[in-house]
Design a protein around this motif. Structure first.
Motif, PDB file in Angstrom:
ATOM      1  N   GLN A  43       0.841  -1.196   0.000  1.00 18.07           N
ATOM      2  CA  GLN A  43       0.000   0.000   0.000  1.00 18.07           C
ATOM      3  C   GLN A  43       0.876   1.247   0.000  1.00 18.07           C
ATOM      4  OE1 GLN A  43      -2.837  -0.082   3.141  1.00 18.07           O
ATOM      5  NE2 GLN A  43      -3.708   1.895   2.644  1.00 18.07           N
ATOM      6  N   SER A  44       0.452   2.244  -0.711  1.00 24.63           N
ATOM      7  CA  SER A  44       1.248   3.454  -0.849  1.00 24.63           C
ATOM      8  C   SER A  44       1.165   4.308   0.410  1.00 24.63           C
ATOM      9  CB  SER A  44       0.758   4.257  -2.051  1.00 24.63           C
ATOM     10  OG  SER A  44       1.389   5.516  -2.076  1.00 24.63           O
ATOM     11  N   GLY A  45       2.314   4.550   1.020  1.00 22.90           N
ATOM     12  CA  GLY A  45       2.374   5.426   2.176  1.00 22.90           C
ATOM     13  C   GLY A  45       2.055   6.853   1.791  1.00 22.90           C
ATOM     14  N   GLN A  46       2.480   7.248   0.602  1.00 22.19           N
ATOM     15  CA  GLN A  46       2.218   8.613   0.148  1.00 22.19           C
ATOM     16  C   GLN A  46       0.722   8.840  -0.028  1.00 22.19           C
ATOM     17  OE1 GLN A  46       4.508   9.899  -3.191  1.00 22.19           O
ATOM     18  NE2 GLN A  46       3.532  11.903  -3.259  1.00 22.19           N
ATOM     19  N   GLU A  47       0.047   7.861  -0.576  1.00 22.87           N
ATOM     20  CA  GLU A  47      -1.392   7.972  -0.776  1.00 22.87           C
ATOM     21  C   GLU A  47      -2.121   8.088   0.562  1.00 22.87           C
ATOM     22  OE1 GLU A  47      -4.383   4.880  -2.642  1.00 22.87           O
ATOM     23  OE2 GLU A  47      -2.839   5.481  -4.082  1.00 22.87           O
ATOM     24  N   GLN A  62       0.500  10.968  12.848  1.00 23.38           N
ATOM     25  CA  GLN A  62       1.760  11.510  13.357  1.00 23.38           C
ATOM     26  C   GLN A  62       2.132  10.901  14.703  1.00 23.38           C
ATOM     27  OE1 GLN A  62       1.713  15.845  11.192  1.00 23.38           O
ATOM     28  NE2 GLN A  62       0.693  15.707  13.145  1.00 23.38           N
ATOM     29  N   GLN A  63       1.167  10.651  15.563  1.00 22.93           N
ATOM     30  CA  GLN A  63       1.462  10.055  16.859  1.00 22.93           C
ATOM     31  C   GLN A  63       1.815   8.574  16.722  1.00 22.93           C
ATOM     32  OE1 GLN A  63       1.515  11.147  20.339  1.00 22.93           O
ATOM     33  NE2 GLN A  63       2.116  12.850  19.037  1.00 22.93           N
ATOM     34  N   LYS A  64       1.091   7.879  15.854  1.00 26.05           N
ATOM     35  CA  LYS A  64       1.338   6.439  15.687  1.00 26.05           C
ATOM     36  C   LYS A  64       2.717   6.170  15.095  1.00 26.05           C
ATOM     37  CE  LYS A  64      -0.350   2.269  13.481  1.00 26.05           C
ATOM     38  NZ  LYS A  64      -1.303   1.677  12.555  1.00 26.05           N
ATOM     39  N   HIS A  65       3.099   6.937  14.081  1.00 24.81           N
ATOM     40  CA  HIS A  65       4.349   6.677  13.370  1.00 24.81           C
ATOM     41  C   HIS A  65       5.493   7.598  13.791  1.00 24.81           C
ATOM     42  CE1 HIS A  65       2.473   3.765  10.746  1.00 24.81           C
ATOM     43  NE2 HIS A  65       1.479   4.602  10.570  1.00 24.81           N
ATOM     44  N   GLU A  66       5.231   8.460  14.765  1.00 24.63           N
ATOM     45  CA  GLU A  66       6.237   9.395  15.281  1.00 24.63           C
ATOM     46  C   GLU A  66       6.876  10.185  14.139  1.00 24.63           C
ATOM     47  OE1 GLU A  66       8.874   7.071  17.716  1.00 24.63           O
ATOM     48  OE2 GLU A  66       7.411   6.976  19.329  1.00 24.63           O
ATOM     49  N   CYS A  67       6.023  10.902  13.416  1.00 20.96           N
ATOM     50  CA  CYS A  67       6.464  11.705  12.284  1.00 20.96           C
ATOM     51  C   CYS A  67       5.741  13.042  12.324  1.00 20.96           C
ATOM     52  CB  CYS A  67       6.177  10.973  10.979  1.00 20.96           C
ATOM     53  SG  CYS A  67       4.430  10.548  10.745  1.00 20.96           S
ATOM     54  N   CYS A  68       6.109  13.926  11.412  1.00 23.14           N
ATOM     55  CA  CYS A  68       5.479  15.248  11.387  1.00 23.14           C
ATOM     56  C   CYS A  68       5.350  15.740   9.951  1.00 23.14           C
ATOM     57  CB  CYS A  68       6.301  16.243  12.209  1.00 23.14           C
ATOM     58  SG  CYS A  68       5.481  17.831  12.404  1.00 23.14           S
ATOM     59  N   GLY A  69       4.144  16.118   9.566  1.00 26.38           N
ATOM     60  CA  GLY A  69       3.905  16.629   8.226  1.00 26.38           C
ATOM     61  C   GLY A  69       4.032  15.552   7.171  1.00 26.38           C
ATOM     62  N   LYS A  70       3.888  15.974   5.910  1.00 28.13           N
ATOM     63  CA  LYS A  70       4.036  15.001   4.823  1.00 28.13           C
ATOM     64  C   LYS A  70       5.500  14.619   4.640  1.00 28.13           C
ATOM     65  CE  LYS A  70       1.763  17.313   1.624  1.00 28.13           C
ATOM     66  NZ  LYS A  70       1.090  17.604   0.332  1.00 28.13           N
ATOM     67  N   SER A  71       6.368  15.620   4.531  1.00 32.82           N
ATOM     68  CA  SER A  71       7.794  15.322   4.366  1.00 32.82           C
ATOM     69  C   SER A  71       8.621  15.785   5.553  1.00 32.82           C
ATOM     70  CB  SER A  71       8.327  15.944   3.076  1.00 32.82           C
ATOM     71  OG  SER A  71       8.095  17.332   3.074  1.00 32.82           O
ATOM     72  N   SER A  72       8.127  16.766   6.311  1.00 34.68           N
ATOM     73  CA  SER A  72       8.789  17.224   7.546  1.00 34.68           C
ATOM     74  C   SER A  72       7.886  18.252   8.212  1.00 34.68           C
ATOM     75  CB  SER A  72      10.153  17.836   7.235  1.00 34.68           C
ATOM     76  OG  SER A  72       9.992  19.073   6.571  1.00 34.68           O
ATOM     77  N   CYS A 103       5.964  11.965   7.420  1.00 30.86           N
ATOM     78  CA  CYS A 103       5.108  10.781   7.555  1.00 30.86           C
ATOM     79  C   CYS A 103       5.109   9.886   6.324  1.00 30.86           C
ATOM     80  CB  CYS A 103       3.684  11.213   7.884  1.00 30.86           C
ATOM     81  SG  CYS A 103       3.520  11.876   9.547  1.00 30.86           S
ATOM     82  N   ILE A 104       5.374  10.436   5.153  1.00 30.32           N
ATOM     83  CA  ILE A 104       5.357   9.600   3.950  1.00 30.32           C
ATOM     84  C   ILE A 104       6.394   8.488   4.064  1.00 30.32           C
ATOM     85  CG2 ILE A 104       5.837   9.566   1.467  1.00 30.32           C
ATOM     86  CD1 ILE A 104       4.573  12.353   1.310  1.00 30.32           C
ATOM     87  N   GLU A 105       7.619   8.844   4.434  1.00 29.71           N
ATOM     88  CA  GLU A 105       8.679   7.831   4.549  1.00 29.71           C
ATOM     89  C   GLU A 105       8.385   6.839   5.664  1.00 29.71           C
ATOM     90  OE1 GLU A 105       9.563  11.213   4.950  1.00 29.71           O
ATOM     91  OE2 GLU A 105       9.968  11.539   2.829  1.00 29.71           O
ATOM     92  N   LYS A 106       7.913   7.340   6.791  1.00 28.98           N
ATOM     93  CA  LYS A 106       7.653   6.463   7.936  1.00 28.98           C
ATOM     94  C   LYS A 106       6.520   5.477   7.650  1.00 28.98           C
ATOM     95  CE  LYS A 106       9.280   7.588  11.943  1.00 28.98           C
ATOM     96  NZ  LYS A 106      10.145   6.852  12.818  1.00 28.98           N
ATOM     97  N   VAL A 107       5.435   5.965   7.055  1.00 28.07           N
ATOM     98  CA  VAL A 107       4.291   5.102   6.761  1.00 28.07           C
ATOM     99  C   VAL A 107       4.664   4.087   5.686  1.00 28.07           C
ATOM    100  CG1 VAL A 107       1.936   5.063   5.848  1.00 28.07           C
ATOM    101  CG2 VAL A 107       2.586   6.787   7.519  1.00 28.07           C
ATOM    102  N   GLN A 108       5.408   4.507   4.675  1.00 29.22           N
ATOM    103  CA  GLN A 108       5.828   3.584   3.613  1.00 29.22           C
ATOM    104  C   GLN A 108       6.717   2.488   4.179  1.00 29.22           C
ATOM    105  OE1 GLN A 108       4.644   3.751   0.461  1.00 29.22           O
ATOM    106  NE2 GLN A 108       5.654   1.810   0.053  1.00 29.22           N
ATOM    107  N   SER A 109       7.663   2.839   5.033  1.00 31.66           N
ATOM    108  CA  SER A 109       8.534   1.813   5.622  1.00 31.66           C
ATOM    109  C   SER A 109       7.742   0.894   6.542  1.00 31.66           C
ATOM    110  CB  SER A 109       9.706   2.459   6.359  1.00 31.66           C
ATOM    111  OG  SER A 109       9.259   3.145   7.502  1.00 31.66           O
TER     112      SER A 109
END
Length: 152
Positions: A43-47, A62-72, A103-109
């Motif tokens: 599944q596409s993380g970017q999508e 953002q809380q689940k994957h410990e990320c912020c924004g789409k790219s930062s 979040c895109i990179e984190k969700v994709q990984s």
């Protein structure tokens, strides 16, 4: 259950039946692992992130994957918005608690590692089923040899 009863009764026929059941169970597992799982599109993380971004529903992601924004976190800065509390570890809004990755990179990984775990579990299950099949065949042979020896 058939294998347990077969082992207790030392029945060649029941042990062979349980071996056949194990083989019948392993074959579709092998086929599905080879054909379906390896061809399964991750599944596409970017999508996923884009849908959450458009719906203004990034907090849980953002809380689940410990990320912020789409790219930062800069995505919020470029839109002249405050960085939301969900971009910080433990919701403590200090710069040293800010999640730096997008979040895109984190969700994709996450999706790719999830697929990898599923494939590994599937192959382990196949190996276990084949091992049990081999053991059931050897047990049936052993029971048959024991019955032959008792005839003399």
């Amino acid at each position: 259950m058939v294998g347990i009863v077969a082992a207790i009764r030392e029945s060649v026929a029941l042990t062979a039946t349980s071996a056949v059941f194990l083989l019948v169970l392993a074959i579709p597992q092998i086929v599905s692992t080879c054909m379906l799982l390896h061809q399964y599109e991750v599944q596409s993380g970017q999508e996923t992130v884009e849908v959450a971004w458009q719906a203004n529903n990034m907090d849980a992601l953002q809380q689940k994957h410990e990320c912020c924004g789409k790219s930062s976190a800069q995505d919020y800065v470029h839109l002249n918005q405050l960085i939301p509390p969900s971009c910080y570890a433990d919701l403590q809004q200090t710069t040293d608690h800010l999640f730096l990755e997008g979040c895109i990179e984190k969700v994709q990984s996450f999706y790719e590692s999830d697929k990898q775990r599923f494939i590994i579990v599937s192959w382990v299950l196949v190996a276990f089923e084949l091992l049990c099949f081999v053991l059931a065949v050897f047990l049936a042979i052993s029971f048959r040899n024991k019955q032959r020896r008792l005839q003399f």
